[in-house]
Design a protein around this motif. Sequence first.
Motif, PDB file in Angstrom:
ATOM      1  N   LEU A 250       1.838  11.786  -2.914  1.00  0.00           N
ATOM      2  CA  LEU A 250       3.016  12.641  -2.823  1.00  0.00           C
ATOM      3  C   LEU A 250       3.712  12.567  -1.462  1.00  0.00           C
ATOM      4  O   LEU A 250       4.919  12.417  -1.393  1.00  0.00           O
ATOM      5  CB  LEU A 250       2.632  14.092  -3.129  1.00  0.00           C
ATOM      6  N   LYS A 251       3.001  12.632  -0.366  1.00  0.00           N
ATOM      7  CA  LYS A 251       3.636  12.604   0.952  1.00  0.00           C
ATOM      8  C   LYS A 251       3.512  11.249   1.632  1.00  0.00           C
ATOM      9  O   LYS A 251       3.724  11.130   2.832  1.00  0.00           O
ATOM     10  CB  LYS A 251       3.046  13.695   1.831  1.00  0.00           C
ATOM     11  N   GLU A 252       3.203  10.228   0.845  1.00  0.00           N
ATOM     12  CA  GLU A 252       3.073   8.874   1.385  1.00  0.00           C
ATOM     13  C   GLU A 252       4.400   8.132   1.243  1.00  0.00           C
ATOM     14  O   GLU A 252       5.063   8.220   0.214  1.00  0.00           O
ATOM     15  CB  GLU A 252       1.967   8.135   0.616  1.00  0.00           C
ATOM     16  N   VAL A 253       4.764   7.388   2.269  1.00  0.00           N
ATOM     17  CA  VAL A 253       5.989   6.593   2.230  1.00  0.00           C
ATOM     18  C   VAL A 253       5.671   5.276   1.521  1.00  0.00           C
ATOM     19  O   VAL A 253       4.670   4.630   1.818  1.00  0.00           O
ATOM     20  CB  VAL A 253       6.527   6.329   3.656  1.00  0.00           C
ATOM     21  N   ASP A 254       6.536   4.874   0.597  1.00  0.00           N
ATOM     22  CA  ASP A 254       6.301   3.632  -0.146  1.00  0.00           C
ATOM     23  C   ASP A 254       6.446   2.420   0.773  1.00  0.00           C
ATOM     24  O   ASP A 254       7.080   2.478   1.818  1.00  0.00           O
ATOM     25  CB  ASP A 254       7.260   3.518  -1.340  1.00  0.00           C
ATOM     26  N   GLY A 255       5.852   1.319   0.355  1.00  0.00           N
ATOM     27  CA  GLY A 255       5.811   0.106   1.166  1.00  0.00           C
ATOM     28  C   GLY A 255       7.170  -0.487   1.481  1.00  0.00           C
ATOM     29  O   GLY A 255       7.393  -0.979   2.591  1.00  0.00           O
TER      30      GLY A 255
END
Length: 178
Positions: free
Chosen positions: A38-43
């Motif tokens: 949820l709070k992770e930035v996509d690659g």
Amino acid sequence: MKKYLAQFKPFLIFIGTFFSVYIVLTLLYKVYLNSFALKEVDGITKVVGSHVQSLMLFFNSDIKIVQSIHESCLDVCYNNKYIIRIIEGCNAVSVIILFVSFVIAFSGKFKSTLLFILFGILLIYVLNVIRIALLTVLLFNYPQHLHFIHGVLFPLIIYGVVFALWVIWVSKFSKYAK
């Protein structure tokens, strides 16, 4: 009815192909995005942020781009001041999907279609990185013009380039070019 279907067949094929490709690519992108927490930035957004930082460092800018601890975004600090955030929507993937869908719907020879798509993706990506870098500098100097710079000027430029690419594609390379 048969007469109208025959008359509008090229248009119906274009619309059907465009929306089919657009929906498939959008669904694939959503599957990709859903693979991140949820709070992770996509690659892809991380790579865009990295390229923005590299571009600005090339011009000796005081830039720092880090993952936000509060949201799924990258915080951009310029001259030791927080200026903007780079969210998933800033990575230009939605614009690229729109571009690719149109070119495929007006496809030409396989090789020219593939090469034009690759060229267009690269151009859109590079323009987007430049857009974010310029947005950072302009908003540092002219924060009062946020709406115009972010909401009018840069979308006009990006979508104007995409439109120009579409015109070039249809008039020079697609199967409908004369």
